[in-house]
Structures are given as structure tokens and as C-alpha cells.
Write an enzyme that holds these catalytic residues in place. Structure first.
Site, PDB file in Angstrom:
ATOM      1  N   CYS A 119      18.135  36.838  17.374  1.00 55.43           N
ATOM      2  CA  CYS A 119      19.419  36.741  18.075  1.00 55.43           C
ATOM      3  C   CYS A 119      19.460  37.714  19.260  1.00 55.43           C
ATOM      4  O   CYS A 119      19.298  38.918  19.078  1.00 55.43           O
ATOM      5  CB  CYS A 119      20.564  37.043  17.109  1.00 55.43           C
ATOM      6  SG  CYS A 119      22.158  36.895  17.918  1.00 55.43           S
ATOM      7  N   ALA A 226      16.243  22.843  20.094  1.00 54.00           N
ATOM      8  CA  ALA A 226      16.575  21.534  20.674  1.00 54.00           C
ATOM      9  C   ALA A 226      16.236  20.340  19.783  1.00 54.00           C
ATOM     10  O   ALA A 226      16.102  19.229  20.284  1.00 54.00           O
ATOM     11  CB  ALA A 226      15.919  21.378  22.052  1.00 54.00           C
TER      12      ALA A 226
END
Ligand SMILES: Cc1cc2nc3c(=O)[nH]c(=O)nc-3n(C[C@H](O)[C@H](O)[C@H](O)COP(=O)(O)O)c2cc1C
Length: 388
Positions: A119, A226
Site C-alpha cells: 500500500c 486490473a
């Protein structure tokens, strides 16, 4: 013991990955689900409470953190009936001892422990957690080794971690070698670098060589970045020539529609919104979090989205979505007027201390059982909005 090979899983997502989303994903075919990142220091100070009204297990924040006031925040909630064997808890950590303490506190209720090393958001990296661990591989490996030795082996639960790729393939492979040598069972690779945004095309071509290194160490690997749906994953697997043991993880597409894991066609957004709302309400989810998720599921250009953002309570959301037809159009001419009227009615019955049926108001059984939803909402409000 849970295995990860070849599985299609829900990504860890702060705010989005709370219990209702995870359950919806599981019911629509997700093989495993990740919790949102939970910071070790917060998690290790929680108390385990069995919530009989909801059949959940709640980890509730206690007061013992220095500088923190007494509270009853729900930090983590799971529904063992549906999540047992399928829930991986993700830790945010910058310290091996704290990571172990936090993991030991919850290990009985989860199938595996994951470490967030990907992150890039300020709240994670400024404490040396998340993607910052990619620049401190000694610390990263020390945390993983401690988790493996003191939690994983002792409790027979796998330890995994989620990384981003580095700027070059060689540097990435060197990191993967080190990480695999800690004894982890599984690695998730977000195929974007720390500086890449979610709109950037992932470096999927890194995955095959990473998978080879992992295979040599007996570590399974999951592709992230994705991936849109189960059908898309099947296509990608062929295009990238990945073996059946490679799994995939979905974040943004699952946030917009938690049914994308399905082997059948995923739900259209109006059906997904209805199903999500019913699930969230059955679990006493905080209305702020429910609205956040509806705001992801309902497309922003839809009228229904604007109406939804004006709702303030579960009752208002329920009424509004009951006015929605199967195409997502509102069948009421002036829903905002109706919502205002509902609100006025509620204010009147609240001030008289009686409900609309004239009965004395009582706290709901669910709220009484954990008395914690409101503080949980406060936590959700203060969490930074992510767009990673
Ligand atoms: C709302 C949101 C919250 C996220 N929170 C986390 C998190 O808690 N831990 C983590 O490792 N990644 C987190 N991520 C990153 C995702 O897990 C994932 O790596 C990233 O979105 C790329 O996957 P995608 O292309 O399928 O969206 C978050 C992403 C989103 C959209």
C-alpha cells in the site's frame, strides 16, 4: 490448511472489504477473501466478542492503547458460518513483535495471515508499513520470519504477503527470493510499482518469472492488477501462459461489483446494489460504510447515485432502492421529497420517545449485543479514502 493455488480471490481493501462485501463475493464464487489492512497495534488491543444476535465474532477495540480514550470500536468482524477456511487477515506492520501479537490475537478466527507490503498511501508508508517495507527488505523479512515461526507453525496457519513489483525485473526477483526464503506459503504480486496508479497498465509480464522463483520455493503465487472478472482471469491465464497453479486477486472491479467472481454473468448494477444493501443491513453494517459501497456500485452518472448520497439512514436507503426498477431508474417522481418527509416523521417520533406505532423505542437486539456500530462508523469516517 487453506491453499491458494489457482484461486480467484477478493483483494484486501480498506473500507470496501468489510464483512458484507466479503460475503457477497463468497456467495458469488470468490474462493478466498482478504480482510482490509488492519494495523497491528490496533488489532493487538482488541477483545474477542461472540455476537449472538448476528452470529458474528467481533474484535472490539479496548482502551489500553496509550493516548487513546475508552471506546468500543469494532475493528474486525467475521461471520464464521460463511468465512471459516476462506478468510485471510491482512496486517499492516512495521515491527515483528507487534505483528506476532496482533496475529496471535485473531489467529483462531482466520484461515491465514497476510502482510501488506504494497500500500503506497501516506497513512501506511509514513509509519514504515505497506509499500515502505519494499525499501526495508531486512525488516520485511524479519516480520515474515517471526510470523511464520511464532504464529504460522504454532497454529498450523499459512503466512503470506502482498508486494508490488519493483522498478526492474531483476530487483523484483531478488526480493521475491528473499521473501520466499522466510517460509511463507504464498505471495500476491500487485504488478504495478509503488509509483504507478491503478489507471496504469500493470506489468503482467513480470509474473511468469516471479512464478518460477516461487515454484522453486514451494510458494504459491497470485496475480493482482486490473483483473476484471473470472472470465477475464481465464483469458489472461492463457495469454500470459500461466500455469493452473497461478491465482488472481480482484480489487477495484470487485469493489464496483462483488459478483464478478461468478462463473455465470455477474449481476447488473441495480441487482448488485439491492443485494449488497440487504446483506449489509442483515449484518448491522454501519450506514456510512454501506453508503460508501453503494457509491461504488451505483455508477456516478446515474440519478440513483445522487439520491443515494442524500440518504442518511438504513430506512431511507431501503425505501429508495425499493423505488428502483431493474434498469436502475427511480419509479418515484420526487424521491428527495419523500426522504425529507420520512426524516421529519422520524424526528417527531424520536422527540416523543415513541416510534410510529406509538410503542416505546428500544435499542435493536443487534445493537444491544455489541453496542459498537457507532464507534465503528467513526473509525470508517476517519479512514483516508483510497484510490490505490
Ligand atoms: C478501496 C481500496 C482499498 C485498498 N486497500 C488495500 C489494503 O488494505 N491493503 C492492500 O494491500 N491493498 C489495498 N488496496 C490495493 C488493492 O488490494 C489492489 O492491490 C489494487 O487495487 C490493484 O488491484 P486492482 O487493479 O484489481 O484494483 C486497496 C485498493 C482499493 C481500491
Amino acid at each position: 490448511m487453506v491453499t491458494y493455488a489457482g484461486k480467484l480471490v477478493l483483494a484486501p481493501m480498506v473500507r470496501a472489504g468489510e464483512l458484507p462485501t466479503r460475503l457477497m463475493a463468497l456467495r458469488h464464487g470468490a474462493d478466498l477473501v482478504w480482510s482490509p489492512e488492519l494495523v497491528d497495534v490496533k488489532l493487538m488491543h482488541t477483545k474477542r466478542i461472540e455476537n449472538a444476535a448476528l452470529s458474528t465474532v467481533d474484535y472490539v477495540e479496548t482502551s489500553s492503547r496509550p493516548g487513546h480514550t475508552q471506546g468500543n470500536n469494532i475493528v474486525f468482524r467475521t461471520l464464521p458460518r460463511e468465512e471459516t477456511g476462506k478468510l485471510i487477515l491482512q496486517l499492516g506492520s512495521n515491527n515483528p513483535e507487534n505483528a506476532v501479537r496482533a496475529a496471535l490475537n485473531v489467529v483462531r478466527d482466520v484461515a491465514g495471515i497476510d502482510l501488506n507490503c504494497g500500500c503506497p498511501k501516506h497513512f501506511s508508508v509514513h509509519n514504515g508499513m505497506g509499500a515502505a517495507l519494499l525499501s526495508t527488505p531486512d525488516l520485511l523479512c524479519a516480520i515474515l520470519s517471526s510470523l511464520v515461526a511464532k504464529v504460522g507453525r504454532v497454529h498450523d496457519k499459512p503466512v503470506s504477503c502482498k508486494i508490488r513489483v519493483l522498478d526492474s525485473l531483476d530487483a523484483t526477483l531478488a526480493l521475491v527470493e528473499r521473501v520466499c526464503a522466510t517460509g511463507i506459503a504464498h505471495l500476491t504480486v500487485h504488478c504495478r510499482t509503488r509509483d504507478m496508479r491503478n489507471r496504469d497498465a500493470p506489468k503482467w509480464d513480470y509474473l511468469a518469472p516471479i512464478a518460477e522463483v516461487c515454484k522453486r520455493h514451494g510458494v504459491s503465487v497470485t496475480l493482482n492488477g486490473a483483473v476484471q472478472s473470472r472470465a477475464h482471469f481465464d483469458t489472461l491465464r492463457e495469454e500470459l501462459k500461466l500455469g493452473p497453479e497461478v491465482g488472481a486477486m480482484i480489487a477495484e472491479h470487485a469493489e464496483r461489483n462483488p459478483s464478478v467472481f461468478s462463473r455465470a454473468t455477474p449481476l447488473e448494477w441495480p441487482q448488485a446494489a439491492r443485494e449488497y444493501l440487504a446483506l449489509a443491513q442483515s449484518l448491522d453494517n454501519h450506514v456510512g460504510n454501506t453508503k460508501y459501497m453503494l457509491g461504488r456500485i451505483i455508477p456516478g452518472k446515474q440519478r440513483m447515485y445522487q439520491y443515494m448520497t442524500r440518504c442518511k439512514s438504513d430506512a431511507e436507503l431501503t425505501w429508495l432502492l425499493a423505488q428502483m426498477d431493474d434498469e436502475g431508474k427511480c419509479t418515484d417522481d420526487d424521491p428527495l421529497k419523500h426522504i425529507q418527509e420520512m426524516r421529519k416523521g422520524e424526528t417527531k417520533s424520536e422527540s416523543s420517545g415513541k416510534n410510529k406505532a406509538g410503542e416505546e423505542e428500544k435499542p435493536s437486539a443487534k445493537h444491544k449485543a455489541d453496542e459498537a456500530d457507532e464507534p465503528s462508523g467513526k473509525r470508517q469516517k476517519t479512514e483516508p479514502k483510497l484510490s490505490v
